[in-house]
Design a protein around this motif. Structure first.
Motif, mmCIF file in Angstrom:
data_model
loop_
_atom_site.group_PDB
_atom_site.id
_atom_site.type_symbol
_atom_site.label_atom_id
_atom_site.label_comp_id
_atom_site.label_asym_id
_atom_site.label_seq_id
_atom_site.Cartn_x
_atom_site.Cartn_y
_atom_site.Cartn_z
ATOM 1 N N ILE A 35 -27.804 65.722 -40.364
ATOM 2 C CA ILE A 35 -26.647 64.923 -39.968
ATOM 3 C C ILE A 35 -26.091 65.385 -38.624
ATOM 4 O O ILE A 35 -25.673 64.559 -37.797
ATOM 5 N N GLN A 36 -26.099 66.710 -38.389
ATOM 6 C CA GLN A 36 -25.638 67.196 -37.093
ATOM 7 C C GLN A 36 -26.525 66.651 -35.969
ATOM 8 O O GLN A 36 -26.033 66.238 -34.914
ATOM 9 N N LYS A 37 -27.841 66.631 -36.200
ATOM 10 C CA LYS A 37 -28.753 66.104 -35.184
ATOM 11 C C LYS A 37 -28.552 64.609 -35.000
ATOM 12 O O LYS A 37 -28.639 64.091 -33.882
ATOM 13 N N ALA A 38 -28.275 63.900 -36.091
ATOM 14 C CA ALA A 38 -28.023 62.464 -35.992
ATOM 15 C C ALA A 38 -26.798 62.190 -35.126
ATOM 16 O O ALA A 38 -26.806 61.276 -34.283
ATOM 17 N N PHE A 39 -25.741 62.968 -35.311
ATOM 18 C CA PHE A 39 -24.532 62.801 -34.497
ATOM 19 C C PHE A 39 -24.823 63.098 -33.026
ATOM 20 O O PHE A 39 -24.431 62.336 -32.136
ATOM 21 N N SER A 40 -25.511 64.213 -32.785
ATOM 22 C CA SER A 40 -25.767 64.628 -31.416
ATOM 23 C C SER A 40 -26.621 63.603 -30.665
ATOM 24 O O SER A 40 -26.279 63.190 -29.544
ATOM 25 N N GLU A 41 -27.709 63.154 -31.296
ATOM 26 C CA GLU A 41 -28.609 62.232 -30.617
ATOM 27 C C GLU A 41 -28.031 60.817 -30.536
ATOM 28 O O GLU A 41 -28.375 60.061 -29.626
ATOM 29 N N SER A 42 -27.152 60.463 -31.478
ATOM 30 C CA SER A 42 -26.498 59.160 -31.385
ATOM 31 C C SER A 42 -25.603 59.093 -30.155
ATOM 32 O O SER A 42 -25.562 58.079 -29.457
ATOM 33 N N GLY A 43 -24.889 60.169 -29.899
ATOM 34 C CA GLY A 43 -24.046 60.209 -28.708
ATOM 35 C C GLY A 43 -24.866 60.101 -27.435
ATOM 36 O O GLY A 43 -24.510 59.350 -26.509
ATOM 37 N N ARG A 44 -25.986 60.826 -27.387
ATOM 38 C CA ARG A 44 -26.855 60.773 -26.215
ATOM 39 C C ARG A 44 -27.494 59.390 -26.068
ATOM 40 O O ARG A 44 -27.629 58.873 -24.950
ATOM 41 N N PHE A 45 -27.871 58.792 -27.186
ATOM 42 C CA PHE A 45 -28.491 57.470 -27.116
ATOM 43 C C PHE A 45 -27.505 56.422 -26.604
ATOM 44 O O PHE A 45 -27.872 55.563 -25.795
ATOM 45 N N MET A 46 -26.265 56.478 -27.058
ATOM 46 C CA MET A 46 -25.284 55.496 -26.611
ATOM 47 C C MET A 46 -25.010 55.630 -25.113
ATOM 48 O O MET A 46 -24.858 54.621 -24.413
ATOM 49 N N ASP A 47 -24.967 56.858 -24.632
ATOM 50 C CA ASP A 47 -24.807 57.053 -23.188
ATOM 51 C C ASP A 47 -25.979 56.428 -22.427
ATOM 52 O O ASP A 47 -25.783 55.732 -21.425
ATOM 53 N N PHE A 48 -27.181 56.682 -22.928
ATOM 54 C CA PHE A 48 -28.377 56.129 -22.300
ATOM 55 C C PHE A 48 -28.394 54.609 -22.399
ATOM 56 O O PHE A 48 -28.766 53.910 -21.441
ATOM 57 N N PHE A 49 -27.984 54.078 -23.540
ATOM 58 C CA PHE A 49 -27.983 52.630 -23.776
ATOM 59 C C PHE A 49 -27.088 51.919 -22.771
ATOM 60 O O PHE A 49 -27.484 50.917 -22.170
ATOM 61 N N TRP A 50 -25.874 52.405 -22.588
ATOM 62 C CA TRP A 50 -24.938 51.722 -21.695
ATOM 63 C C TRP A 50 -25.261 51.952 -20.222
ATOM 64 O O TRP A 50 -24.930 51.111 -19.370
ATOM 65 N N LYS A 51 -25.898 53.087 -19.911
ATOM 66 C CA LYS A 51 -26.297 53.312 -18.519
ATOM 67 C C LYS A 51 -27.508 52.464 -18.136
ATOM 68 O O LYS A 51 -27.612 51.979 -17.017
ATOM 69 N N THR A 52 -28.430 52.280 -19.092
ATOM 70 C CA THR A 52 -29.675 51.570 -18.801
ATOM 71 C C THR A 52 -29.508 50.060 -18.891
ATOM 72 O O THR A 52 -29.911 49.310 -17.995
ATOM 73 N N LYS A 53 -28.958 49.594 -20.006
ATOM 74 C CA LYS A 53 -28.635 48.178 -20.251
ATOM 75 C C LYS A 53 -29.859 47.277 -20.466
ATOM 76 O O LYS A 53 -29.763 46.284 -21.162
ATOM 77 N N ARG A 54 -30.981 47.588 -19.851
ATOM 78 C CA ARG A 54 -32.179 46.764 -20.031
ATOM 79 C C ARG A 54 -32.888 47.170 -21.322
ATOM 80 O O ARG A 54 -33.258 48.327 -21.504
ATOM 81 N N PHE A 55 -33.098 46.193 -22.206
ATOM 82 C CA PHE A 55 -33.694 46.482 -23.508
ATOM 83 C C PHE A 55 -35.119 47.017 -23.387
ATOM 84 O O PHE A 55 -35.521 47.901 -24.139
ATOM 85 N N ASP A 56 -35.904 46.462 -22.458
ATOM 86 C CA ASP A 56 -37.289 46.912 -22.343
ATOM 87 C C ASP A 56 -37.374 48.367 -21.884
ATOM 88 O O ASP A 56 -38.217 49.132 -22.359
ATOM 89 N N THR A 57 -36.489 48.759 -20.979
ATOM 90 C CA THR A 57 -36.454 50.148 -20.521
ATOM 91 C C THR A 57 -36.012 51.080 -21.637
ATOM 92 O O THR A 57 -36.565 52.169 -21.824
ATOM 93 N N ILE A 58 -35.009 50.649 -22.381
ATOM 94 C CA ILE A 58 -34.528 51.454 -23.510
ATOM 95 C C ILE A 58 -35.636 51.627 -24.542
ATOM 96 O O ILE A 58 -35.853 52.730 -25.063
ATOM 97 N N ALA A 59 -36.359 50.537 -24.833
ATOM 98 C CA ALA A 59 -37.416 50.588 -25.847
ATOM 99 C C ALA A 59 -38.515 51.570 -25.453
ATOM 100 O O ALA A 59 -39.121 52.214 -26.317
ATOM 101 N N SER A 60 -38.768 51.706 -24.165
ATOM 102 C CA SER A 60 -39.838 52.600 -23.706
ATOM 103 C C SER A 60 -39.470 54.071 -23.842
ATOM 104 O O SER A 60 -40.350 54.933 -23.835
ATOM 105 N N GLN A 61 -38.166 54.374 -23.986
ATOM 106 C CA GLN A 61 -37.738 55.774 -24.060
ATOM 107 C C GLN A 61 -36.938 56.087 -25.329
ATOM 108 O O GLN A 61 -36.356 57.157 -25.447
ATOM 109 N N VAL A 62 -36.948 55.158 -26.274
ATOM 110 C CA VAL A 62 -36.119 55.327 -27.452
ATOM 111 C C VAL A 62 -36.569 56.500 -28.329
ATOM 112 O O VAL A 62 -35.767 57.072 -29.079
ATOM 113 N N ASP A 63 -37.842 56.886 -28.202
ATOM 114 C CA ASP A 63 -38.345 57.996 -29.017
ATOM 115 C C ASP A 63 -37.690 59.327 -28.667
ATOM 116 O O ASP A 63 -37.773 60.279 -29.448
ATOM 117 N N ARG A 64 -37.048 59.388 -27.527
ATOM 118 C CA ARG A 64 -36.334 60.610 -27.150
ATOM 119 C C ARG A 64 -35.169 60.897 -28.091
ATOM 120 O O ARG A 64 -34.689 62.029 -28.172
#
Length: 223
Positions: A35-64
């Motif tokens: 759960i701690q990892k889920a919280f940490s990576e969710s925060g990082r993912f949301m930052d990446f999501f709003w900075k990137t905005k393009r779905f195809d770019t996000i999909a290519s790096q979502v495994d991070r």
């Protein structure tokens, strides 16, 4: 030393409670890091999501951000969106998703399905903690009652109520009660803690689903 001198029934009670306690602590440690990892990576993912905005770019790096439940929602929503766009593009008179408002409903269902799967994943094994917290005191109580019965049996057999006669049974009763509480208390506290954290993650998933759908609907309206 004490364990070897206890009766067979109390031995069984203590062994059962010890197993409950060991398994509970293993689950507690696993869920804590999960759960701690889920919280940490969710925060990082949301930052990446709003900075990137393009779905195809996000999909290519979502495994991070694989430990984040939000990535599962994104993958399901984006996968459904791609399928709908490919289906629409194959029509001679297609106008994008704007011609099929049911497409948004399909994406909504995909997000809801992914949310349910992620909630089940996060809640996995926590029911054992709830079971341990609710049953261990009663299992310990059974050991307590049995120990008192042994003490009374000793009094009846010897005709004496001296400390030497009743002490073994009373000791068995007290240790069974103590071990039951030792198993139950951490399990209950951990279960409540994890349920609170999971509820927070569920709110984040609901918020992300809403934002994802808003983006999809804005793109549809703009076509």
């Amino acid at each position: 030393m004490f364990f070897s001198s206890t009766g067979l029934v109390v031995k069984g009670v203590l062994l059962l409670l010890i197993v409950f306690s060991v398994v509970s602590w293993a689950i507690i440690m696993f869920k804590f890091f999960q759960i701690q990892k889920a919280f940490s990576e969710s925060g990082r993912f949301m930052d990446f999501f709003w900075k990137t905005k393009r779905f195809d770019t996000i999909a290519s790096q979502v495994d991070r951000f694989g430990s984040s439940p939000l990535t599962a929602l994104f993958n399901e929503g984006y996968s459904e969106l791609k399928q709908l766009m490919e289906a629409e593009s194959g029509k001679p008179d297609h106008g994008g998703l704007s011609t099929d408002l049911g497409g948004v409903a399909n994406v909504t269902r995909a997000l809801r399905r992914a949310t349910n799967l992620e909630v089940n994943r996060l809640e996995k094994y926590t029911t054992f903690l709830a079971t341990t917290g609710s049953t261990s005191p009663f299992i310990g109580l059974f050991g307590t009652v049995w120990g008192i019965m042994v003490a009374f049996e000793g009094i009846g057999r010897t005709g004496s109520a001296s400390l030497a006669v009743v002490a073994p049974g009373i000791a068995e009763a007290l240790i069974a009660t103590a071990v039951g509480l030792v198993a139950a208390i951490p399990a209950v506290m951990a279960y409540n803690h994890f349920q609170h954290k999971i509820r927070v993650l569920v709110k984040e998933m609901d918020s992300f689903s809403t934002e994802f759908l808003n983006i999809v609907q804005r793109n549809i309206a703009g076509k």
